[in-house]
Design a protein around this motif. Structure first.
Motif, short mmCIF file in Angstrom:
data_model
loop_
_atom_site.label_atom_id
_atom_site.label_comp_id
_atom_site.label_asym_id
_atom_site.label_seq_id
_atom_site.Cartn_x
_atom_site.Cartn_y
_atom_site.Cartn_z
N VAL A 72 63.35 70.63 -13.91
CA VAL A 72 64.55 70.42 -12.86
C VAL A 72 65.56 71.55 -13.03
O VAL A 72 66.00 71.88 -13.90
CB VAL A 72 65.07 69.03 -13.05
CG1 VAL A 72 66.33 68.94 -11.81
CG2 VAL A 72 64.10 67.92 -12.95
N MET A 73 65.79 72.31 -11.91
CA MET A 73 66.67 73.46 -11.94
C MET A 73 68.12 72.40 -11.65
O MET A 73 68.37 71.75 -10.50
CB MET A 73 66.59 74.23 -10.73
CG MET A 73 67.39 75.27 -10.87
SD MET A 73 67.28 76.45 -12.11
CE MET A 73 66.40 77.71 -11.55
N ARG A 74 69.31 72.63 -12.24
CA ARG A 74 70.33 72.04 -12.14
C ARG A 74 71.41 73.08 -11.98
O ARG A 74 71.28 74.55 -12.37
CB ARG A 74 70.91 71.43 -13.61
CG ARG A 74 69.80 70.39 -13.93
CD ARG A 74 70.62 68.86 -14.28
NE ARG A 74 69.69 67.90 -14.32
CZ ARG A 74 69.60 66.88 -15.17
NH1 ARG A 74 70.94 66.83 -16.03
NH2 ARG A 74 68.88 65.86 -15.18
N THR A 75 72.64 72.48 -11.67
CA THR A 75 74.01 73.40 -11.30
C THR A 75 75.04 73.01 -12.14
O THR A 75 75.23 71.89 -12.43
CB THR A 75 74.30 73.40 -9.59
OG1 THR A 75 73.15 73.43 -8.90
CG2 THR A 75 75.36 74.01 -9.38
N ALA A 76 75.86 74.09 -12.37
CA ALA A 76 76.82 73.80 -13.35
C ALA A 76 78.04 74.73 -12.73
O ALA A 76 77.87 75.75 -11.97
CB ALA A 76 76.38 74.16 -14.72
N VAL A 77 79.31 74.45 -13.21
CA VAL A 77 80.57 75.17 -12.88
C VAL A 77 81.20 75.65 -14.09
O VAL A 77 81.21 74.63 -14.99
CB VAL A 77 81.55 74.58 -11.88
CG1 VAL A 77 82.67 75.21 -11.63
CG2 VAL A 77 80.83 74.12 -10.71
N ALA A 78 81.57 76.86 -14.30
CA ALA A 78 82.17 77.32 -15.54
C ALA A 78 83.22 78.24 -15.28
O ALA A 78 83.16 79.08 -14.32
CB ALA A 78 81.06 77.81 -16.60
N GLU A 79 84.00 78.35 -16.36
CA GLU A 79 85.09 79.27 -16.37
C GLU A 79 84.66 80.45 -16.92
O GLU A 79 84.03 80.44 -17.97
CB GLU A 79 86.50 78.87 -17.05
CG GLU A 79 87.51 79.99 -17.00
CD GLU A 79 88.78 79.46 -17.50
OE1 GLU A 79 89.93 80.18 -17.55
OE2 GLU A 79 88.67 78.37 -17.99
N VAL A 80 84.93 81.56 -16.28
CA VAL A 80 84.38 82.85 -16.93
C VAL A 80 85.46 83.42 -17.97
O VAL A 80 86.60 83.77 -17.50
CB VAL A 80 84.37 84.32 -15.65
CG1 VAL A 80 83.65 85.41 -16.26
CG2 VAL A 80 83.32 83.54 -14.71
N PRO A 81 84.89 83.63 -19.31
CA PRO A 81 86.00 84.25 -19.98
C PRO A 81 86.18 85.82 -19.76
O PRO A 81 85.49 86.50 -19.18
CB PRO A 81 85.10 84.22 -21.49
CG PRO A 81 83.93 83.15 -21.20
CD PRO A 81 83.69 83.17 -19.71
N PRO A 82 87.46 86.15 -20.08
CA PRO A 82 87.83 87.62 -19.96
C PRO A 82 86.60 88.73 -20.53
O PRO A 82 86.46 89.67 -19.72
CB PRO A 82 88.94 87.72 -20.64
CG PRO A 82 89.42 86.47 -21.20
CD PRO A 82 88.17 85.37 -21.14
N GLU A 83 85.81 88.32 -21.42
CA GLU A 83 85.07 89.39 -21.90
C GLU A 83 83.62 89.45 -21.37
O GLU A 83 82.75 90.30 -21.62
CB GLU A 83 84.75 89.22 -23.51
CG GLU A 83 84.30 88.07 -23.94
CD GLU A 83 85.11 86.79 -23.99
OE1 GLU A 83 84.62 85.81 -24.69
OE2 GLU A 83 86.27 86.67 -23.85
N ILE A 84 83.47 88.32 -20.68
CA ILE A 84 82.19 88.53 -19.80
C ILE A 84 82.28 88.85 -18.35
O ILE A 84 83.02 88.50 -17.59
CB ILE A 84 81.74 86.99 -19.59
CG1 ILE A 84 81.25 86.61 -21.23
CG2 ILE A 84 80.44 86.95 -18.98
CD1 ILE A 84 80.72 85.20 -21.37
N ASP A 85 81.34 89.96 -17.78
CA ASP A 85 81.46 90.40 -16.35
C ASP A 85 80.33 89.60 -15.56
O ASP A 85 79.06 89.97 -15.92
CB ASP A 85 81.11 91.68 -16.53
CG ASP A 85 81.03 92.29 -15.07
OD1 ASP A 85 81.55 91.74 -14.15
OD2 ASP A 85 80.47 93.32 -14.86
N ALA A 86 80.66 88.57 -15.14
CA ALA A 86 79.67 87.43 -14.59
C ALA A 86 79.64 87.68 -13.21
O ALA A 86 80.07 87.05 -12.24
CB ALA A 86 80.28 86.00 -15.08
#
Length: 116
Positions: A72-86
């Motif tokens: 199953v494909m799921r969805t999530a919500v996350a905060e982007v850490p400063p060191e990651i270019d998301a």
């Protein structure tokens, strides 16, 4: 050493030097960034973002991610850490949480696009 054996050894060494794996045993998942949430409060915020203050929403960066859980494909919500270019489309190591219960997922690092 025979050429065939040398080639096999070289292949085995290259396999050991592949991209970092996701920490499956500890609960991490391979996820893809789908979209970024606009700063500030909007009407369609998920539960885990709706509980945050206006100041927190304006000063932090959140993204929607998708990941596989079994078939199953799921969805999530996350905060982007400063060191990651998301940017949308990039792969990250994700520690999923239940946004419906007010918990944000956590991104720990970027993953190479061709890693498994």
């Amino acid at each position: 050493m025979k050429p065939g054996v040398a080639a096999l050894c070289l292949l085995l060494l290259c396999a050991c030097a592949e991209a970092p794996k996701v920490d499956w045993r500890q609960g991490a998942k391979r996820a893809w960034v789908v979209a970024a949430y606009a700063p500030g409060r909007t009407a369609d915020l998920p539960a885990c973002l709706a509980r945050l203050s206006d100041a927190e929403l304006a000063s932090r960066h959140f993204v929607e991610l998708r990941y596989h859980h079994v078939r199953v494909m799921r969805t999530a919500v996350a905060e982007v850490p400063p060191e990651i270019d998301a940017r949308p489309g990039v792969q990250v190591e994700l520690w999923p949480e239940d946004c419906g219960r007010g918990h944000l997922s956590r991104m720990s690092r970027l993953l190479p696009a061709d890693s498994d």
